[in-house]
Enzyme design. Structure first.
Site, PDB file in Angstrom:
ATOM      1  N   HIS A  60      27.505  11.272 -17.314  1.00 49.67           N
ATOM      2  CA  HIS A  60      27.071  11.602 -18.678  1.00 49.67           C
ATOM      3  C   HIS A  60      27.835  12.807 -19.215  1.00 49.67           C
ATOM      4  O   HIS A  60      27.350  13.933 -19.197  1.00 49.67           O
ATOM      5  CB  HIS A  60      25.564  11.903 -18.609  1.00 49.67           C
ATOM      6  CG  HIS A  60      24.879  11.877 -19.933  1.00 49.67           C
ATOM      7  ND1 HIS A  60      23.593  11.405 -20.085  1.00 49.67           N
ATOM      8  CD2 HIS A  60      25.277  12.269 -21.162  1.00 49.67           C
ATOM      9  CE1 HIS A  60      23.237  11.512 -21.360  1.00 49.67           C
ATOM     10  NE2 HIS A  60      24.246  12.047 -22.029  1.00 49.67           N
ATOM     11  N   ASN A  94      29.428   8.760 -28.179  1.00 47.96           N
ATOM     12  CA  ASN A  94      29.022   9.290 -29.493  1.00 47.96           C
ATOM     13  C   ASN A  94      30.084  10.220 -30.063  1.00 47.96           C
ATOM     14  O   ASN A  94      29.823  11.354 -30.460  1.00 47.96           O
ATOM     15  CB  ASN A  94      27.657   9.985 -29.423  1.00 47.96           C
ATOM     16  CG  ASN A  94      27.633  11.202 -28.507  1.00 47.96           C
ATOM     17  OD1 ASN A  94      28.435  11.299 -27.586  1.00 47.96           O
ATOM     18  ND2 ASN A  94      26.725  12.124 -28.768  1.00 47.96           N
ATOM     19  N   ASP A 151      23.885   6.613 -26.582  1.00 47.05           N
ATOM     20  CA  ASP A 151      23.395   7.979 -26.308  1.00 47.05           C
ATOM     21  C   ASP A 151      23.662   8.950 -27.457  1.00 47.05           C
ATOM     22  O   ASP A 151      24.670   8.890 -28.152  1.00 47.05           O
ATOM     23  CB  ASP A 151      24.026   8.545 -25.034  1.00 47.05           C
ATOM     24  CG  ASP A 151      23.525   9.944 -24.756  1.00 47.05           C
ATOM     25  OD1 ASP A 151      22.309  10.100 -24.603  1.00 47.05           O
ATOM     26  OD2 ASP A 151      24.343  10.881 -24.717  1.00 47.05           O
ATOM     27  N   ASP A 304      24.997  15.651 -18.904  1.00 50.21           N
ATOM     28  CA  ASP A 304      24.859  15.659 -20.367  1.00 50.21           C
ATOM     29  C   ASP A 304      25.659  16.834 -20.956  1.00 50.21           C
ATOM     30  O   ASP A 304      25.230  17.491 -21.914  1.00 50.21           O
ATOM     31  CB  ASP A 304      23.397  15.713 -20.810  1.00 50.21           C
ATOM     32  CG  ASP A 304      23.228  15.341 -22.276  1.00 50.21           C
ATOM     33  OD1 ASP A 304      24.229  14.966 -22.926  1.00 50.21           O
ATOM     34  OD2 ASP A 304      22.098  15.420 -22.785  1.00 50.21           O
TER      35      ASP A 304
HETATM   36  O1  DOR Z   1      21.320  17.499 -26.595  1.00 52.91           O
HETATM   37  C1  DOR Z   1      22.022  16.507 -26.663  1.00 52.91           C
HETATM   38  N1  DOR Z   1      23.283  16.588 -27.099  1.00 52.91           N
HETATM   39  N2  DOR Z   1      21.512  15.328 -26.319  1.00 52.91           N
HETATM   40  C2  DOR Z   1      22.195  14.184 -26.512  1.00 52.91           C
HETATM   41  O2  DOR Z   1      21.692  13.128 -26.171  1.00 52.91           O
HETATM   42  C3  DOR Z   1      23.511  14.208 -27.183  1.00 52.91           C
HETATM   43  C4  DOR Z   1      24.179  15.492 -26.964  1.00 52.91           C
HETATM   44  C5  DOR Z   1      25.394  15.705 -27.834  1.00 52.91           C
HETATM   45  O3  DOR Z   1      26.192  14.766 -27.989  1.00 52.91           O
HETATM   46  O4  DOR Z   1      25.587  16.824 -28.298  1.00 52.91           O
END
Ligand code: DOR
Length: 437
Positions: A60, A94, A151, A304
């Site tokens: 991730h 994303n 996501d 993440d």
């Molecule tokens: O806090 C987050 N930031 N959660 C996510 O699912 C996406 C991510 C981002 O792309 O900044």
């Protein structure tokens, strides 16, 4: 090709722990044993007192390219990955535009192919991640994409998710869900509850996550497909996934280093560095996540890693984008969450390497796209993707010395325990004694 000899380590093999040495030639492990004699032109990695296991795999990672290069690029993200002990990253879709076509996925794979580690791609489930029309998953799967997600947001429509699952099954790919029901998470910016009320910040409920986890488990049961649950943050979400596993459904889950080590109280100073989706939860949830991790109920720790520029992140808490850096601190935080000196090296490499490699289907790679098998067994004939971790070292996290292009780490100034010292990717020593090569 580099010739490498790793000496005197605690080797994390598929047959358990053993003390010894590992010899590497042409990208492959050629010998595992004790007191192997050094051959003239070999690079030596002295691993005495350290753990030697399969290279870490991050399921991730937000690499931000294309579109967000001011915060991170594929190259800078890969460097941060190496510094953190990773030999493979799964790039999240994303980006701007979203990774929802063969052309865009091919771009990231080609760019990732220039880095010394493996950069795999998670394709989008729906076109533009808008949650409506399915993206061409079959075409992306033909490029070697094995995991798909929208996501940043969950697929809100149960009907679209059911269609996506039915479509994914014959492709042999896995859908990964960001579990937040938008009608419940709304415009909340931190965990819903008394603290959010006291701070005057809008809450994001635990129910938003749990309802989508339950819905998707029901959809997995109905379709026979598989789902990976991203960044689970509540005790009940974990309990639901564990029950679904016991039932025999093909579900897997990850937790992040930040949900294992930070609770909602870190939002009390309105510092936007601590804003993340899903939000930092209660201390009770943090403890439950740690307990589940220690019991081996979690498939992967996934970062993440979400880089943001200072211009965008340094705003009022409710206006700043959500997300925090993760790659360069994840191993130490996982070690901490697993109990530091009580941390079992096998479990450590399971959640950072073998588990995520299995979820991302990077264990065996059948397509010639420059990916190298990950999460291997540290035995003769395996690809030499190896991470050496020194559990004795303590250090202080510093936002100013990161390899990432961004600096939005919530750990600046925090004491860290255990540190990645060396990384071998595709048979090449890319990190030695903490320094990028
Ligand atoms: O806090 C987050 N930031 N959660 C996510 O699912 C996406 C991510 C981002 O792309 O900044």
């Amino acid at each position: 090709m580099t010739k490498i000899l790793i000496t005197d380590g605690t080797l994390v093999t598929n047959q358990g722990l053993q003390s010894g040495d590992v010899r590497i030639r042409d990208g492959v492990i050629t010998e595992v044993g004790t007191a192997l004699t050094r051959e003239g032109d070999e690079l030596v990695v002295d691993a005495s007192g350290q753990w030697v296991g399969p290279g870490f795999v991050d399921l991730h990672t937000h690499l931000r390219e294309p579109g967000g290069e001011a915060a991170e690029t594929i190259a800078s993200g890969a460097r941060a990955g190496i510094a953190g002990g990773y030999t493979a990253l799964v790039a999240m879709p994303n980006t701007e535009p979203a990774l929802d076509t063969v052309a865009l996925v091919s771009f990231v794979l080609a760019e990732g192919g220039r880095s010394p580690i493996t950069v795999a791609v998670a394709g989008a489930i729906t076109q533009s991640r808008a949650g409506e029309q399915l993206a061409p998953m079959a075409e992306m799967a033909a490029l070697g994409v094995r995991i798909f997600t929208d996501d940043g947001a969950g697929v809100q429509s149960a009907g679209v998710m059911r269609r996506a699952l039915s479509y994914s099954k014959p492709l042999g790919v896995r859908l990964a869900q960001h579990c937040e029901d938008a009608t419940l998470s709304g415009s909340g910016v931190m965990n819903e509850g008394p603290l959010a009320e006291k701070l005057g910040l809008a809450g994001r409920s635990e129910l938003a996550e749990e309802i989508m986890v339950q819905r998707d488990i029901d959809l997995v049961r109905a379709t026979g497909a598989s789902v990976h649950f991203l960044h689970l943050s509540t005790k009940r979400a974990i309990d639901l996934v564990v029950a679904a596993k016991i039932e025999g459904l093909d579900v897997t889950c990850e937790v992040t280093p930040h949900h294992l080590t930070l609770d909602e109280s870190f939002c009390s100073d309105y510092d936007p560095t601590f804003k993340v989706h899903p939000p930092l939860r209660s201390a009770h949830d943090v403890l439950a996540l740690r307990e589940a991790l220690r019991k081996g109920l979690i498939d992967a720790v996934a970062t993440d890693h979400a880089p943001h520029t200072p211009e965008s992140k340094d705003r009022a808490f409710d206006e700043a984008p959500a997300g925090m850096l993760g790659l360069e601190t994840a191993a130490s935080l996982t070690y901490e969450a697993l109990g530091q000196d009580k941390c079992d090296p096998e479990l450590f490499y399971t959640v950072l390497s073998r588990g995520p490699a299995r979820v991302a289907q990077l264990r065996h790679i059948d397509r010639p796209i420059g990916l190298s098998p990950q999460g291997g067994a540290l035995s003769v004939g395996e690809a030499a993707n190896i991470t050496v971790f020194d559990p004795r070292v303590s250090w202080e996290a510093n936002a100013n010395t990161l390899q990432s292009r961004a600096s939005n780490t919530p750990y600046h100034g925090r004491a860290m325990f255990g540190r990645v010292s060396s990384v071998i990717s595709k048979g090449i020593l890319v990190l030695q004694e903490g320094k990028l090569q």
